[in-house]
Design a protein around this motif. Structure first.
Motif, PDB file in Angstrom:
ATOM      1  N   ALA A 242     -13.209  20.552  34.634  1.00 17.82           N
ATOM      2  CA  ALA A 242     -14.105  19.887  35.588  1.00 17.82           C
ATOM      3  C   ALA A 242     -15.293  20.777  35.921  1.00 17.82           C
ATOM      4  O   ALA A 242     -16.439  20.302  36.005  1.00 17.82           O
ATOM      5  CB  ALA A 242     -13.340  19.530  36.856  1.00 17.82           C
ATOM      6  N   SER A 243     -15.050  22.054  36.095  1.00 23.11           N
ATOM      7  CA  SER A 243     -16.130  22.993  36.442  1.00 23.11           C
ATOM      8  C   SER A 243     -17.171  23.066  35.335  1.00 23.11           C
ATOM      9  O   SER A 243     -18.379  23.103  35.602  1.00 23.11           O
ATOM     10  CB  SER A 243     -15.548  24.384  36.715  1.00 23.11           C
ATOM     11  OG  SER A 243     -14.658  24.356  37.812  1.00 23.11           O
ATOM     12  N   ILE A 244     -16.704  23.072  34.087  1.00 25.61           N
ATOM     13  CA  ILE A 244     -17.641  23.126  32.959  1.00 25.61           C
ATOM     14  C   ILE A 244     -18.483  21.861  32.900  1.00 25.61           C
ATOM     15  O   ILE A 244     -19.715  21.907  32.751  1.00 25.61           O
ATOM     16  CB  ILE A 244     -16.868  23.335  31.632  1.00 25.61           C
ATOM     17  CG1 ILE A 244     -16.235  24.735  31.611  1.00 25.61           C
ATOM     18  CG2 ILE A 244     -17.805  23.151  30.436  1.00 25.61           C
ATOM     19  CD1 ILE A 244     -15.280  24.951  30.452  1.00 25.61           C
ATOM     20  N   PHE A 245     -17.826  20.713  33.019  1.00 29.52           N
ATOM     21  CA  PHE A 245     -18.552  19.439  32.986  1.00 29.52           C
ATOM     22  C   PHE A 245     -19.570  19.364  34.130  1.00 29.52           C
ATOM     23  O   PHE A 245     -20.711  18.935  33.935  1.00 29.52           O
ATOM     24  CB  PHE A 245     -17.574  18.260  33.074  1.00 29.52           C
ATOM     25  CG  PHE A 245     -17.103  17.764  31.741  1.00 29.52           C
ATOM     26  CD1 PHE A 245     -17.752  16.722  31.098  1.00 29.52           C
ATOM     27  CD2 PHE A 245     -16.006  18.340  31.130  1.00 29.52           C
ATOM     28  CE1 PHE A 245     -17.329  16.260  29.870  1.00 29.52           C
ATOM     29  CE2 PHE A 245     -15.559  17.887  29.886  1.00 29.52           C
ATOM     30  CZ  PHE A 245     -16.215  16.848  29.249  1.00 29.52           C
TER      31      PHE A 245
ATOM     32  N   ALA B  98     -10.651  14.462  37.237  1.00 20.38           N
ATOM     33  CA  ALA B  98     -10.396  14.353  35.790  1.00 20.38           C
ATOM     34  C   ALA B  98     -11.113  13.204  35.096  1.00 20.38           C
ATOM     35  O   ALA B  98     -10.859  12.934  33.925  1.00 20.38           O
ATOM     36  CB  ALA B  98      -8.899  14.293  35.500  1.00 20.38           C
ATOM     37  N   LYS B  99     -12.035  12.535  35.785  1.00 17.76           N
ATOM     38  CA  LYS B  99     -12.870  11.545  35.104  1.00 17.76           C
ATOM     39  C   LYS B  99     -14.157  12.263  34.677  1.00 17.76           C
ATOM     40  O   LYS B  99     -15.237  12.054  35.225  1.00 17.76           O
ATOM     41  CB  LYS B  99     -13.158  10.366  36.029  1.00 17.76           C
ATOM     42  CG  LYS B  99     -11.904   9.568  36.361  1.00 17.76           C
ATOM     43  CD  LYS B  99     -12.212   8.276  37.094  1.00 17.76           C
ATOM     44  CE  LYS B  99     -10.941   7.464  37.282  1.00 17.76           C
ATOM     45  NZ  LYS B  99     -11.171   6.176  37.958  1.00 17.76           N
ATOM     46  N   TYR B 100     -13.961  13.122  33.668  1.00 14.03           N
ATOM     47  CA  TYR B 100     -14.987  14.109  33.339  1.00 14.03           C
ATOM     48  C   TYR B 100     -16.302  13.494  32.876  1.00 14.03           C
ATOM     49  O   TYR B 100     -17.369  13.839  33.384  1.00 14.03           O
ATOM     50  CB  TYR B 100     -14.457  15.061  32.261  1.00 14.03           C
ATOM     51  CG  TYR B 100     -13.155  15.722  32.606  1.00 14.03           C
ATOM     52  CD1 TYR B 100     -13.040  16.516  33.749  1.00 14.03           C
ATOM     53  CD2 TYR B 100     -12.025  15.561  31.800  1.00 14.03           C
ATOM     54  CE1 TYR B 100     -11.830  17.141  34.067  1.00 14.03           C
ATOM     55  CE2 TYR B 100     -10.819  16.169  32.109  1.00 14.03           C
ATOM     56  CZ  TYR B 100     -10.732  16.961  33.242  1.00 14.03           C
ATOM     57  OH  TYR B 100      -9.548  17.562  33.563  1.00 14.03           O
ATOM     58  N   TRP B 101     -16.240  12.607  31.913  1.00 15.25           N
ATOM     59  CA  TRP B 101     -17.475  12.089  31.326  1.00 15.25           C
ATOM     60  C   TRP B 101     -18.244  11.200  32.306  1.00 15.25           C
ATOM     61  O   TRP B 101     -19.454  11.345  32.468  1.00 15.25           O
ATOM     62  CB  TRP B 101     -17.166  11.315  30.037  1.00 15.25           C
ATOM     63  CG  TRP B 101     -16.780  12.224  28.914  1.00 15.25           C
ATOM     64  CD1 TRP B 101     -15.518  12.508  28.489  1.00 15.25           C
ATOM     65  CD2 TRP B 101     -17.665  13.007  28.101  1.00 15.25           C
ATOM     66  NE1 TRP B 101     -15.551  13.414  27.462  1.00 15.25           N
ATOM     67  CE2 TRP B 101     -16.867  13.740  27.194  1.00 15.25           C
ATOM     68  CE3 TRP B 101     -19.045  13.148  28.048  1.00 15.25           C
ATOM     69  CZ2 TRP B 101     -17.408  14.597  26.247  1.00 15.25           C
ATOM     70  CZ3 TRP B 101     -19.591  14.013  27.107  1.00 15.25           C
ATOM     71  CH2 TRP B 101     -18.782  14.724  26.219  1.00 15.25           C
TER      72      TRP B 101
ATOM     73  N   PHE C 145     -20.584   6.333  28.694  1.00 11.96           N
ATOM     74  CA  PHE C 145     -20.402   4.889  28.504  1.00 11.96           C
ATOM     75  C   PHE C 145     -19.424   4.631  27.359  1.00 11.96           C
ATOM     76  O   PHE C 145     -18.517   3.787  27.463  1.00 11.96           O
ATOM     77  CB  PHE C 145     -21.753   4.230  28.209  1.00 11.96           C
ATOM     78  CG  PHE C 145     -21.678   2.754  27.955  1.00 11.96           C
ATOM     79  CD1 PHE C 145     -21.567   1.859  29.013  1.00 11.96           C
ATOM     80  CD2 PHE C 145     -21.713   2.260  26.658  1.00 11.96           C
ATOM     81  CE1 PHE C 145     -21.486   0.497  28.770  1.00 11.96           C
ATOM     82  CE2 PHE C 145     -21.635   0.904  26.411  1.00 11.96           C
ATOM     83  CZ  PHE C 145     -21.526   0.017  27.471  1.00 11.96           C
ATOM     84  N   TRP C 146     -19.591   5.376  26.267  1.00 18.76           N
ATOM     85  CA  TRP C 146     -18.721   5.199  25.096  1.00 18.76           C
ATOM     86  C   TRP C 146     -17.277   5.577  25.429  1.00 18.76           C
ATOM     87  O   TRP C 146     -16.333   4.875  25.051  1.00 18.76           O
ATOM     88  CB  TRP C 146     -19.247   6.050  23.943  1.00 18.76           C
ATOM     89  CG  TRP C 146     -18.475   5.853  22.672  1.00 18.76           C
ATOM     90  CD1 TRP C 146     -18.573   4.825  21.787  1.00 18.76           C
ATOM     91  CD2 TRP C 146     -17.456   6.726  22.173  1.00 18.76           C
ATOM     92  NE1 TRP C 146     -17.692   4.990  20.749  1.00 18.76           N
ATOM     93  CE2 TRP C 146     -16.987   6.153  20.954  1.00 18.76           C
ATOM     94  CE3 TRP C 146     -16.910   7.930  22.609  1.00 18.76           C
ATOM     95  CZ2 TRP C 146     -15.985   6.753  20.191  1.00 18.76           C
ATOM     96  CZ3 TRP C 146     -15.915   8.523  21.842  1.00 18.76           C
ATOM     97  CH2 TRP C 146     -15.459   7.935  20.651  1.00 18.76           C
ATOM     98  N   MET C 147     -17.107   6.698  26.167  1.00 21.81           N
ATOM     99  CA  MET C 147     -15.766   7.158  26.524  1.00 21.81           C
ATOM    100  C   MET C 147     -15.067   6.162  27.458  1.00 21.81           C
ATOM    101  O   MET C 147     -13.877   5.888  27.324  1.00 21.81           O
ATOM    102  CB  MET C 147     -15.833   8.531  27.184  1.00 21.81           C
ATOM    103  CG  MET C 147     -16.272   9.653  26.250  1.00 21.81           C
ATOM    104  SD  MET C 147     -15.119   9.945  24.891  1.00 21.81           S
ATOM    105  CE  MET C 147     -13.746  10.679  25.770  1.00 21.81           C
ATOM    106  N   GLU C 148     -15.802   5.618  28.415  1.00 18.38           N
ATOM    107  CA  GLU C 148     -15.218   4.640  29.334  1.00 18.38           C
ATOM    108  C   GLU C 148     -14.865   3.354  28.602  1.00 18.38           C
ATOM    109  O   GLU C 148     -13.826   2.743  28.864  1.00 18.38           O
ATOM    110  CB  GLU C 148     -16.203   4.351  30.484  1.00 18.38           C
ATOM    111  CG  GLU C 148     -16.341   5.467  31.483  1.00 18.38           C
ATOM    112  CD  GLU C 148     -15.033   5.771  32.197  1.00 18.38           C
ATOM    113  OE1 GLU C 148     -14.408   4.834  32.728  1.00 18.38           O
ATOM    114  OE2 GLU C 148     -14.632   6.949  32.215  1.00 18.38           O
TER     115      GLU C 148
END
Length: 819
Positions: free
Chosen positions: A223-226, A168-171, A811-814
Motif C-alpha cells: 500500500a505504501s508503494i502504491f 488493499a484496493k491498491y489499483w 479500470f482494467w484491474m477492477e
C-alpha cells in the motif's frame, strides 16, 4: 446492463441531488448575476495586463508590471498547457457557474469519501451537505478565497484513495490518489494541501500500526508503494506550478530576509527573518473559547459588522434618540459591531449542532478505531486554529516544524477539520441505521451526547450573562461615532444586550436541532419511524440548519447583476486622462485608496502598489524602510510618472511627477555597499540619477568601470512587453545603466543580452536592475524566460501520461475482478 444501472442509479441520483442543493443555494447565478468577492476582484485587476497580453498573443506572460513595480505573473494568473490535472480542474469548474461549481464539487468529493468509509448513499448525501456548507466555507466564498475552498473540495477525494489503498484496493486507491492529488494541487493553495498531507501521514501511521499488529506487513508495504507512486504522479502533473512557486517563495516574504535591522530602528535583529514573523502568521488566531462557535454560531456575536434587525435594542436606542430610522436600520444591518471576541474580524466556525452531537455519539457507538483518528486530527486542526492563544504549542510548531512558518491564518485548518467531524458523525448514523441497536443499549450514550451539546447550548443560551460580559474591543468607539456621550453610552448597553440576545437565540436554535435529531433516532429505534423516513428527517434538519446559518454570510443580496459587476472596472476621468499618455512604459502610484493592499488601479495602470498575499521580499522591505516613510526618490527611480490623490470631495485627481527618472538612465557614480543593511539605508537620502548603490557581491561586474559623464550619452526603451523589453543605447564611453525594473532572479529567469549576446546584469538600489553598457550604439534586451517553465512543462506532460496509464490500469484491474 440492467444490473450496472441498478448499481449506479442511486449514486447518479445522489450526485444530482447535491448539485441541485448547491444550485438552489446560489440560484442568483442562474439569473446571470455574479458574486462580488473581494479577493476575486483584486485578482482580476492584478492579472489584467497578463490577460490582455494573452488575448493579443495567445500565450501567458510569466511576468507582469501591473503590481508592485513588477512580479512574476504566474503567481496571479496563467496556464499550464501540458498538465492533465489542470485541464481536468478547469473542466470540472466550467460545468457549473461559480460558486455553484465549487460547492457541488466539495459535496460530491465528501460523498465519495463517505461511500469508501462504508456509509450508504443517503447518509453520504447528508455528509456531503454538512461538509459543503460547514465551518467557514461560505464565509471564505463570500470573501473570494476560492483557492482555499477548491483545495478543501478535493481533499476528501485524496483521503478516499488513501483509505482504499490501505485496505488493499491498491489499483483503484492509487488511481483516485493520483487524480485527487492532481486536482488538489490544481487549487494552488499549498497551506490546505500541507494540512491535508499532515492528516494523511497520521492516518497512514495509524492504520499501519494496526496492520503491523495484524501481521499484515506485506499489505502495508504494498500500500505504501502504491500510495507513494500515485501521490508522486499526481504531484508531478503540477511540476511547473510547484517549481515556480518554490522559486518565488524563496524570493518572497515567505523566504529568508538578508536584513538584520528593522524598519523602525537600526537595532540589530537576533537573526535574519525566515518566513513570516509570528505576528503576521497568527494575526487571525481564533480564541480558545471561540471553539464554542462550532456548536453555537453567534455565541460571540457572529459577524464583525451587522446582523441585527429593527427589533434589536441598538436600533430602538438609536431611533429613540432621534437618529433617522433608515440610517439606524442600515447601521444595525451592516455596521453594528456585534462580534465581541478576541479577533480583529469575527466570523463563526460553525460545524453544525447536529454534526457535533453525532460526532460525540460516535465515541460511544462506533466500533472502528477511525473514531479516535478523527478525534486526534480534529483536535490537532482545532489547536492550529487557536494560533497565538495556544502559543506553547503553535509557537513551537512555528519555530521548529518544516514549512509551518510559511503560512498565515492557520485557522483555515478548521475547514479541513469539518471533514473529520462529518465523517465521525456519519459513522454514528451508519451504526444506528445498519445495526439498529435497542434503544436501551444506546440510551446512555445518547443522553451523554445530548447533555454535551443540547444541554450546553441551553445553559449558555439561557444563562449566557452568568458566563460572559459581552464587552467588545470596538465598544469605545460609539461616543466618537455618534458625537454624543449619552447616546454612545446607551448604545454600548444596547449592543451588549443584543449580543446576549444573539447568543440566546442561537443557543436555543442549536438545542432544538439536536433534540429533533435525537427524536428521529429515538422514533426509529422504537419502530415508530421507518429508516428512510428517519434518515430523510435528519437530512432535512441538517440542510435547514446549514442553509439558514450560511445565509447570514452568503445570501442573494451578495450577488449583483452583470452590469453592476462590470462597474467595478469603469475608468474614472482621472484614469482616462492618464491613459491618454502613450509612453511605452510608466507607472502610477494611487494614494486615493489603500495603496499597498489594493489592486484595482492595476486594472488600468502599471501600479507601484497592489494586492497579494506573498509580495516579493525586497519589494516589501523597500515599502517598510522607504515608501512608508514617504521617500519620494523611490517613486522616481521606479518611473512613477503619475500620482493619484483624493481631493476634498474624495474624488481621485492625477498629478504629474516631473522627477520620474524614466525607463533607464546612466548614473554618474557607483558606491559599493557591504550588505543589504547598508544598501537599503543608503536609499534614505540619495539621487537615483547621480549614484547607484551596489552590493559587493556584484562588485566584479563594475570594478573596472571608470564612468565618464557625457550629456550626449543616451539610452531609451524602444519596445515593451511585460516579459520582453528592448532598449537602444548610444555612448561614447562605457557606462552603467540603471533600469526602472525589478531585479528578480537576474541572469537565471530574467536574462539580458547586448546585440544578441548574453550579458550579466546586476542588482542596484536594492531592487533595480543594472547593466554595464559598452561604447557605441547597442540593442539591449531583457527577456523573462524561466527554466522552471520550460523544463516543468515537460515533466507535467510525462506525469500526465503516467496518470492516464494508472487510471487505465485501475479500470482494467477492477473490470478483471468483476468478470
Amino acid at each position: 446492463m440492467q444490473e450496472k444501472l441498478k448499481y449506479f442509479l442511486p449514486h447518479i441520483i445522489a450526485i444530482l441531488l447535491l448539485i441541485i442543493v448547491s444550485a438552489i443555494y446560489t440560484s442568483p447565478v442562474f439569473e446571470g448575476k455574479k458574486l462580488m468577492q473581494h479577493d476575486a476582484v483584486q485578482a482580476q485587476a492584478g492579472s489584467q495586463e497578463n490577460r490582455k497580453f494573452h488575448d493579443e498573443h495567445g500565450v501567458w506572460s510569466g511576468w507582469t508590471n501591473s503590481m508592485f513595480g513588477g512580479m512574476p505573473a504566474y503567481m496571479i494568473a496563467g496556464a499550464y498547457p501540458t498538465s492533465l490535472s489542470s485541464k481536468m480542474g478547469q473542466f470540472f469548474s466550467s460545468i457549473l457557474p461559480s460558486p455553484t461549481n465549487t460547492i457541488a464539487i466539495q459535496m460530491i468529493c465528501m460523498y465519495i469519501l463517505l461511500l469508501v468509509l462504508g456509509c450508504s448513499s443517503w447518509l453520504s448525501v447528508i455528509g456531503g451537505i454538512a461538509y459543503g456548507f460547514g465551518c467557514y466555507t461560505m464565509i471564505f466564498i463570500e470573501a473570494g478565497h476560492m483557492s482555499k475552498i477548491i483545495a478543501t473540495a478535493y481533499a476528501p477525494l485524496v483521503l478516499a484513495g488513501v483509505v482504499l489503498t490501505m485496505r488493499a484496493k491498491y489499483w483503484l486507491g492509487a488511481a483516485i490518489i493520483a487524480v485527487g492529488m492532481g486536482l488538489e494541487l490544481y487549487a494552488n493553495h499549498v497551506q490546505i494541501t500541507y494540512f491535508l498531507a499532515m492528516a494523511i501521514v497520521i492516518f497512514v501511521v495509524w492504520e499501519g500500526l494496526t496492520l503491523i499488529k495484524q501481521k499484515k506487513v506485506k499489505q502495508l508495504i504494498t500500500a505504501s508503494i502504491f500510495m507513494a507512486v500515485a501521490a508522486l504522479i499526481g504531484t508531478l502533473t503540477h511540476t511547473t506550478r510547484l517549481w515556480n512557486a518554490k522559486e518565488y517563495a524563496d524570493e518572497s516574504i515567505r523566504g529568508t530576509s538578508e536584513l538584520t535591522i528593522s524598519a523602525d530602528s537600526t537595532e540589530k535583529l537576533t537573526s535574519p527573518k525566515t518566513g513570516l514573523d509570528r505576528d503576521a502568521s497568527f494575526t487571525y488566531s481564533s480564541g480558545v473559547s471561540e471553539t464554542l462557535t462550532l456548536l453555537i454560531p453567534n455565541i460571540y456575536g457572529g459577524s464583525s459588522q451587522g446582523g441585527l434587525t429593527k427589533n434589536s435594542e441598538t436600533y430602538k436606542t438609536m431611533t429613540y434618540a432621534g437618529v433617522d430610522p433608515t440610517a439606524a436600520e442600515d447601521f444595525v444591518k451592516k455596521g453594528a459591531p456585534t462580534y465581541w471576541g478576541p479577533q480583529s474580524m469575527g466570523a463563526a466556525a460553525y460545524a453544525g449542532a447536529i454534526i457535533l452531537f453525532l460526532f460525540i455519539l460516535s465515541f460511544f457507538v462506533v466500533k472502528s478505531d477511525l473514531k479516535w483518528y478523527f478525534l486526534v486530527i480534529s483536535t490537532l486542526f482545532l489547536a492550529f486554529g487557536w494560533g497565538k492563544y495556544f502559543s506553547s504549542f503553535n509557537y513551537f510548531m512555528f519555530d521548529h516544524f518544516p514549512l509551518f512558518n510559511k503560512f498565515r491564518d492557520n485557522k483555515m485548518s478548521m475547514v479541513l477539520m469539518q471533514m473529520f467531524l462529518v465523517a465521525g458523525a456519519m459513522l454514528s448514523l451508519k451504526y444506528i441505521f445498519t445495526e439498529k441497536p435497542s434503544f436501551e443499549s444506546i440510551k446512555k450514550p445518547l443522553l451523554i451526547s445530548l447533555a454535551a451539546t443540547a444541554g450546553l447550548s441551553l445553559i449558555l443560551g439561557l444563562l449566557g450573562g452568568v458566563f460572559f460580559d459581552f464587552v467588545g474591543q470596538s465598544d469605545g468607539s460609539f461616543e466618537q461615532m455618534v458625537g454624543n456621550k449619552e447616546l454612545g453610552d446607551a448604545m454600548k448597553v444596547a449592543i451588549r444586550n443584543d449580543r446576549a440576545s444573539l447568543l440566546r437565540n442561537d443557543g436555543l436554535r442549536s438545542a432544538a436541532f439536536i433534540i429533533l435529531t435525537a427524536l428521529a433516532i429515538f422514533l426509529f429505534l422504537k419502530n415508530k419511524l421507518k429508516a428512510n423516513l428517519a434518515i430523510g428527517m435528519i437530512g432535512f434538519l441538517v440542510l435547514i440548519d446549514f442553509f439558514s446559518y450560511n445565509k447570514r454570510y452568503l445570501n442573494n443580496d451578495d450577488f449583483m447583476s452583470k452590469s453592476i459587476a462590470e462597474e467595478q472596472f469603469v475608468a474614472s476621468p482621472t484614469d482616462e486622462m492618464i491613459l491618454q499618455d502613450k509612453d511605452l512604459h510608466y507607472r502610477v502610484a494611487d494614494f486615493s485608496g489603500n495603496f499597498w493592499s489594493e489592486a484595482k488601479p492595476s486594472y488600468f495602470h502599471k501600479s507601484m502598489g497592489g494586492y497579494h498575499g506573498a509580495k516579493l521580499k525586497r519589494t516589501q522591505e523597500l515599502f517598510e524602510f522607504q515608501i512608508a516613510k514617504n521617500n519620494p526618490e523611490i517613486a522616481n527611480m521606479l518611473n512613477v510618472k503619475y500620482f493619484i490623490f483624493a481631493d476634498s470631495a474624495g474624488n481621485p485627481q492625477a498629478q504629474l511627477n516631473t522627477q520620474a527618472k524614466g525607463n533607464a538612465w546612466f548614473v554618474k557614480n557607483i558606491k559599493i555597499v557591504a550588505n543589504a543593511n547598508e544598501e537599503i539605508k543608503a536609499l534614505d537620502k540619495f539621487d537615483a540619477a547621480e549614484t547607484a548603490f551596489i552590493d559587493k557581491r556584484f562588485e566584479s561586474q563594475v570594478k573596472d568601470l571608470n564612468i565618464v559623464y557625457d550629456s550626449t550619452n543616451s539610452i531609451k526603451l524602444t519596445s515593451y512587453a511585460p516579459n520582453y523589453l528592448t532598449y537602444q543605447s548610444n555612448t561614447k564611453t562605457p557606462q552603467l545603466a540603471i533600469f526602472s525594473e525589478i531585479f528578480y532572479r537576474g541572469n537565471i529567469d530574467w536574462k539580458a543580452t547586448i546585440d544578441g549576446k548574453p550579458a550579466n546584469h546586476l542588482r542596484a538600489d536594492y531592487v533595480l536592475r543594472g547593466l554595464k553598457i559598452p561604447v557605441g550604439s547597442h540593442k539591449i534586451e531583457f527577456v523573462f524566460d524561466p527554466e522552471t517553465t520550460k523544463n516543468g512543462n515537460k515533466i507535467d506532460l510525462i506525469a500526465s501520461i503516467l496518470m492516464v496509464l494508472l487510471v487505465g490500469a485501475a479500470f482494467w484491474m477492477e473490470r478483471k475482478k468483476n468478470i
